[in-house]
Design a protein around this motif. Structure first.
Motif, short mmCIF file in Angstrom:
data_model
loop_
_atom_site.label_atom_id
_atom_site.label_comp_id
_atom_site.label_asym_id
_atom_site.label_seq_id
_atom_site.Cartn_x
_atom_site.Cartn_y
_atom_site.Cartn_z
N GLU A 1 -2.68 -30.83 -20.02
CA GLU A 1 -2.80 -29.40 -20.28
C GLU A 1 -2.55 -28.57 -19.02
O GLU A 1 -2.02 -27.46 -19.09
CB GLU A 1 -4.15 -29.05 -20.88
N ASP A 2 -2.87 -29.13 -17.85
CA ASP A 2 -2.65 -28.39 -16.61
C ASP A 2 -1.20 -28.51 -16.15
O ASP A 2 -0.65 -27.57 -15.56
CB ASP A 2 -3.60 -28.89 -15.54
N ARG A 3 -0.56 -29.64 -16.41
CA ARG A 3 0.87 -29.74 -16.13
C ARG A 3 1.65 -28.77 -17.00
O ARG A 3 2.60 -28.12 -16.55
CB ARG A 3 1.37 -31.18 -16.37
N LEU A 4 1.24 -28.66 -18.25
CA LEU A 4 1.86 -27.70 -19.16
C LEU A 4 1.68 -26.28 -18.64
O LEU A 4 2.63 -25.49 -18.62
CB LEU A 4 1.23 -27.85 -20.55
N GLU A 5 0.50 -25.95 -18.18
CA GLU A 5 0.23 -24.62 -17.65
C GLU A 5 1.08 -24.33 -16.41
O GLU A 5 1.57 -23.21 -16.23
CB GLU A 5 -1.25 -24.48 -17.31
N GLN A 6 1.25 -25.32 -15.56
CA GLN A 6 2.07 -25.12 -14.37
C GLN A 6 3.50 -24.73 -14.73
O GLN A 6 4.11 -23.89 -14.06
CB GLN A 6 2.08 -26.40 -13.53
N LEU A 7 4.02 -25.32 -15.77
CA LEU A 7 5.38 -25.00 -16.21
C LEU A 7 5.44 -23.65 -16.91
O LEU A 7 6.43 -22.92 -16.78
CB LEU A 7 5.90 -26.10 -17.14
N LEU A 8 4.40 -23.31 -17.63
CA LEU A 8 4.37 -22.02 -18.33
C LEU A 8 4.21 -20.86 -17.36
O LEU A 8 4.79 -19.79 -17.55
CB LEU A 8 3.21 -22.01 -19.33
N SER A 9 3.42 -21.06 -16.33
CA SER A 9 3.07 -19.97 -15.41
C SER A 9 4.10 -19.74 -14.32
O SER A 9 4.03 -18.76 -13.59
CB SER A 9 1.72 -20.25 -14.76
N GLY A 10 5.07 -20.66 -14.20
CA GLY A 10 6.05 -20.53 -13.13
C GLY A 10 5.59 -21.09 -11.80
O GLY A 10 6.20 -20.80 -10.77
N ALA A 11 4.52 -21.88 -11.83
CA ALA A 11 3.99 -22.45 -10.58
C ALA A 11 4.92 -23.51 -9.99
O ALA A 11 4.79 -23.84 -8.81
CB ALA A 11 2.61 -23.05 -10.83
N LYS A 12 5.81 -24.05 -10.79
CA LYS A 12 6.74 -25.07 -10.32
C LYS A 12 8.14 -24.46 -10.20
O LYS A 12 8.77 -24.12 -11.20
CB LYS A 12 6.75 -26.27 -11.27
N SER B 1 -7.48 -15.14 -21.50
CA SER B 1 -8.79 -15.51 -20.96
C SER B 1 -8.59 -16.33 -19.69
O SER B 1 -7.90 -17.35 -19.69
CB SER B 1 -9.58 -16.34 -21.98
N VAL B 2 -9.20 -15.90 -18.61
CA VAL B 2 -8.92 -16.46 -17.29
C VAL B 2 -9.24 -17.95 -17.21
O VAL B 2 -8.46 -18.75 -16.71
CB VAL B 2 -9.71 -15.70 -16.21
N ASN B 3 -10.41 -18.35 -17.71
CA ASN B 3 -10.85 -19.72 -17.52
C ASN B 3 -10.16 -20.73 -18.42
O ASN B 3 -10.19 -21.92 -18.13
CB ASN B 3 -12.37 -19.83 -17.74
N TRP B 4 -9.53 -20.26 -19.51
CA TRP B 4 -8.99 -21.22 -20.46
C TRP B 4 -7.61 -21.71 -20.06
O TRP B 4 -7.36 -22.90 -20.01
CB TRP B 4 -8.96 -20.59 -21.85
N THR B 5 -6.71 -20.81 -19.74
CA THR B 5 -5.28 -21.03 -19.48
C THR B 5 -4.56 -21.38 -20.78
O THR B 5 -5.09 -22.08 -21.64
CB THR B 5 -4.96 -22.11 -18.43
N LEU B 6 -3.33 -20.91 -20.88
CA LEU B 6 -2.55 -21.12 -22.09
C LEU B 6 -2.27 -22.60 -22.32
O LEU B 6 -2.28 -23.08 -23.45
CB LEU B 6 -1.24 -20.33 -22.01
N GLY B 7 -2.02 -23.33 -21.25
CA GLY B 7 -1.75 -24.76 -21.40
C GLY B 7 -2.88 -25.49 -22.09
O GLY B 7 -2.66 -26.35 -22.94
#
Length: 262
Positions: A150-161, A215-221
């Motif tokens: 779920e956090d790898r997914l969030e990294q790709l969604l948020s543009g962190a990578k 929601s800040v704590n949840w993340t979309l991923g």
């Protein structure tokens, strides 16, 4: 300042003669209670659904399975092809065009208009676009050890990578997961959308209010994966596959429209 006090504070004195203790600033510590496990434990669960609503949906499910006992069997062969393509060996040797074709195909799941992805691909050229797409899929499926999916997914969604392919976002990333783990992932490719995503289906079919994506704590991923698991649990057994279960949930949403079933 007159002197430093035990504990890091200071005794300070104004020129008028008045003195006072100036305490060291309090440094906030990370809240250990907001761990991944704690957040997931607070996510809505199947047992939160009203039993009467579960019974209503069960009656709808019975009607649906009587009318539509299965889906197109040809999807399995298409997805098996992409399971080979997205494997650790196949991903780096496949023809670039099969990656672009996947993004635009509606076989088994409909990712919607991919104009942003297609425009980026055309601007970058096949070689560069395929490399970015490969890196994106590799990170999603086999990213760094210790980083949850779920956090790898969030990294790709948020543009962190920075290597992530432009336009290869939620719908396509979820579609990759559906192909690679068809026993787990429902072919509902968006968490929330006006047409009806996982959040809308949870509300309209089961009466559950899932967290807002901002929601800040949840993340979309995390919300994408946890809502998938919740709906999968609620849909239950009896379907030919998860595409079949997803089709039922879409149908049930339209039947209920937020109202109790007859």
């Amino acid at each position: 300042m007159v002197r430093t006090l035990d504990g890091g504070g200071r005794l300070v004195k104004h020129r008028c003669g008045f003195s006072w203790e100036h305490k060291a600033p309090v440094v906030s510590e990370p809240n250990p209670a907001r761990s991944l496990g704690d957040l997931k434990s607070r996510f809505p669960k199947a047992e939160d659904v009203d039993p009467e609503q579960l019974e209503r949906v069960a009656r709808l499910k019975e009607r649906y399975l009587a009318d539509k006992p299965e889906l197109d069997p040809g999807v399995a062969a298409y997805w098996a092809k992409y399971q080979r393509i997205f494997s650790a060996d196949g991903l780096w040797t496949c023809d670039p065009r099969v990656l672009k074709d996947f993004a635009n195909s509606e076989i088994g799941a409909r990712p919607g208009n991919q104009a942003t992805f297609n425009s980026a691909w055309n601007d970058m050229g096949d070689a560069a676009a395929a490399e970015a797409t490969r890196q994106t899929i590799e990170h999603l499926l086999r990213g760094p050890e210790g980083v949850p999916l779920e956090d790898r997914l969030e990294q790709l969604l948020s543009g962190a990578k920075p290597f992530a392919m432009t336009g290869f976002k939620e719908a396509l990333l979820t579609k990759v997961l559906c192909v690679m783990d068809p026993d787990r992932f429902l072919t509902i490719l968006k968490y929330t959308t006006e047409a009806g995503g996982k959040r809308e289906i949870a509300r309209m079919v089961y009466g559950l209010e899932l967290p807002a994506p901002e929601s800040v704590n949840w993340t979309l991923g995390r919300l994408i994966l946890w809502s998938n698991d919740l709906l999968l649990d609620l849909a239950g057994d009896g379907f030919a596959n998860q595409q079949h279960a997803a089709a039922f949930l879409w149908w049930a949403k339209d039947q209920l429209g937020g109202r109790p079933a007859a």
